[in-house]
Enzyme design. Structure first.
Site, short mmCIF file in Angstrom:
data_model
loop_
_atom_site.label_atom_id
_atom_site.label_comp_id
_atom_site.label_asym_id
_atom_site.label_seq_id
_atom_site.Cartn_x
_atom_site.Cartn_y
_atom_site.Cartn_z
N GLU A 138 0.82 -1.21 0.00
CA GLU A 138 0.00 0.00 0.00
C GLU A 138 0.85 1.26 0.00
O GLU A 138 0.53 2.24 -0.68
CB GLU A 138 -0.91 0.00 1.23
CG GLU A 138 -1.93 1.14 1.26
CD GLU A 138 -2.97 1.02 0.17
OE1 GLU A 138 -2.94 1.86 -0.77
OE2 GLU A 138 -3.81 0.11 0.23
N GLY A 163 13.47 18.30 2.51
CA GLY A 163 13.48 16.85 2.32
C GLY A 163 12.25 16.31 1.64
O GLY A 163 12.03 15.10 1.62
N ASP A 198 8.37 9.03 -11.18
CA ASP A 198 7.78 8.53 -9.93
C ASP A 198 6.26 8.43 -10.05
O ASP A 198 5.65 7.42 -9.69
CB ASP A 198 8.17 9.46 -8.77
CG ASP A 198 7.47 9.09 -7.48
OD1 ASP A 198 7.73 8.00 -6.95
OD2 ASP A 198 6.65 9.91 -7.00
N LYS A 256 3.64 5.02 -10.24
CA LYS A 256 2.49 4.85 -9.35
C LYS A 256 1.20 4.60 -10.13
O LYS A 256 0.39 3.73 -9.77
CB LYS A 256 2.35 6.08 -8.45
CG LYS A 256 3.46 6.18 -7.41
CD LYS A 256 3.40 7.47 -6.61
CE LYS A 256 4.52 7.53 -5.59
NZ LYS A 256 4.55 8.81 -4.84
#
Length: 372
Positions: A146, A205, A219, A223
Site C-alpha cells: 500500500e 526533504g 515517480d 504509481k
C-alpha cells in the site's frame, strides 16, 4: 490460545526501517494485549550486512547491528530461517533496491509473505508481475504494498476492492506526489518564483537533494502504472505518456552542479503557465488512467481552484476514482503528507493485516486439533 509469534525479516534499516522498528517496540505490549501476537525481528539488514538475533530485538538494536552485522546473501537468510525452524515469516522491503526485488519469488517459495514500500517489483515487465502472482497463489502467500503508492492513504486497497467487487472503474486521476503537491500548492498561492519553492522543497526533504527524479514524472508514472495493473490492465511503463516538468535546457542530461546552479531557468516558463491560465485556476501535476480511451498519462494541468484537485493544501495527495455506478461524481481519497513515520506506519499496517490472516489460520488449525 498461546501468543502467535510473527518473524519479521527487515531488509533496509534506513529512515523507514528504523522508524518501523521503533514503532513496533513502542506498540509491542499493545499488540500482545489486543491481538495476541508478538512481532519479532530475527534478522535486520542494510544493503550489504545482516544482523541475526535469536532472542528478538531489544532497544539496543542499533548498537547490536553496528557490532555484529555480517555480509549476507538472501540465500543465507532463507537458510537461517529454515535451520532455526522459524515460522510465520514476513519479509519487509524498506529499500529502494532493484536487487532485492529479484529475490521476491525465491522468498515466496521459501515461506515468506512480503510487505514492500519499494514500488519497483510492480513496475517491471508484465511477465515478471504475473510470475510473482502465480507464485503467491501457488504457495498461498500475501504481498502487500500500500505504501508504494499512497504512503498513509489506502489507494490500492480501495481500487482493488472496487474492481474485484465487480465495479467498473472508468478513470483514475489525481496528485500522487507529496513533493509536487507541496511545490504547486505553494506556487499557486504565493508570489514566489518556481525555483525558490523548488529549493525549499529540497531543503525540507520533500524531494531528493537532486529533485530531477520528481520533476521527470517517472515517480508518478510508476504509481499510476501500479494502479492500472490493479484493475488488470496489461500495460508496461513504456506505454505511460509522460510530460516532464524538466526543460529542454535543464534536464537529466546536465550535471548535478549545472542543475543546482541553473534552477532559475524554471522561473519564466512556469510563470507564463501560471499567468496564462483561466481566472481562479491553479496548476497541478497529475497522473491519469482513462480506461475507456485506453490511455495513461502524467501531465501538468490547470484545475479550478474550487475543485477537489484545486483546493489541495500542504503535501497532501488526492485521488479521484470514477466508476460506472457513480458516473461523473468520483470517489475521492485525500490525505498523506510525507515523512518516514507515515510510511513506516503504513508498512506496519500491512504487517498487521498479514498477521491477522496468520492468526486466523492458526486458530483454524487449533480448532481442528481440539476436534480430533
Amino acid at each position: 490460545m498461546s501468543t502467535l509469534r510473527i518473524n519479521v525479516v527487515l531488509f533496509g534499516i534506513g529512515n523507514i526501517g528504523g522508524a518501523l522498528i521503533q514503532q513496533v517496540l513502542e506498540s509491542q505490549q499493545f499488540f500482545l494485549e489486543k491481538k495476541n501476537i508478538e512481532l519479532r525481528f530475527p534478522i535486520i539488514t542494510n544493503s550489504s550486512l545482516a544482523f541475526f538475533e535469536k532472542e528478538g530485538l531489544k532497544n539496543t538494536w542499533e548498537a547490536n547491528f553496528a557490532q555484529s552485522a555480517i555480509p549476507f546473501r538472501v540465500e543465507d537468510i532463507i537458510e537461517y530461517t529454515e535451520n532455526q525452524g522459524l515460522e510465520n515469516l514476513i519479509a519487509i522491503d524498506a529499500t529502494a533496491s532493484p536487487e532485492l526485488v529479484k529475490s521476491y519469488i525465491s522468498l515466496i517459495q521459501n515461506g515468506f509473505h512480503i510487505v514492500s514500500a519499494n514500488k519497483i517489483a510492480n513496475t517491471l515487465n508484465h511477465d515478471f508481475y504475473k510470475e510473482i502472482r502465480r507464485n503467491l497463489k501457488k504457495f498461498d502467500k500475501s504481498y502487500l504494498y500500500e505504501t508504494s503508492v499512497g504512503k498513509g492513504v489506502p489507494i490500492i486497497n480501495t481500487i482493488r476492492d472496487l474492481h474485484f467487487s465487480g465495479e467498473k472503474i472508468t478513470k483514475i486521476r489525481g496528485v500522487f506526489s507529496s513533493s509536487l503537491s507541496y511545490i504547486f500548492n505553494r506556487f499557486g498561492n504565493e508570489k514566489l518564483p518556481f525555483s525558490k519553492i523548488l529549493q525549499d522543497a529540497e531543503k525540507l526533504g520533500y524531494t531528493n537533494a537532486d529533485s530531477r527524479e520528481e520533476l521527470s514524472g517517472n515517480d508518478v508514472a510508476e504509481k499510476v502504472l501500479i494502479l492500472a495493473r490493479e484493475i488488470e490492465l496489461q500495460v508496461e511503463i513504456t506505454e505511460v505518456k509522460i510530460t516532464s516538468l524538466l526543460l529542454p535546457n535543464l534536464n537529466r542530461k546536465h550535471t548535478k552542479s549545472e542543475y543546482a546552479s541553473r534552477k532559475d531557468l524554471f522561473d519564466t516558463p512556469y510563470k507564463i503557465a501560471k499567468l496564462t491560465q483561466k481566472e481562479h485556476h491553479v496548476l497541478r501535476y497529475i497522473g491519469e488512467i482513462d480506461v475507456e480511451s485506453n490511455t495513461i498519462e502524467v501531465k501538468l494541468v490547470s484545475e479550478p481552484i474550487n475543485s477537489a484537485l484545486g483546493q489541495l493544501k500542504g503535501t497532501d495527495n488526492i485521488i479521484e476514482i470514477y466508476t460506472k455506478s457513480n458516473g461523473v461524481n468520483p470517489i475521492i481519497i485525500q490525505g498523506g503528507g510525507t515523512g518516514k513515520q507515515i510510511v513506516a506506519r503504513g508498512v506496519l499496517n500491512d504487517i498487521l493485516k498479514i498477521s491477522d490472516r496468520m492468526q486466523q489460520l492458526d486458530q483454524t488449525k487449533y480448532k481442528e486439533r481440539v476436534w480430533l
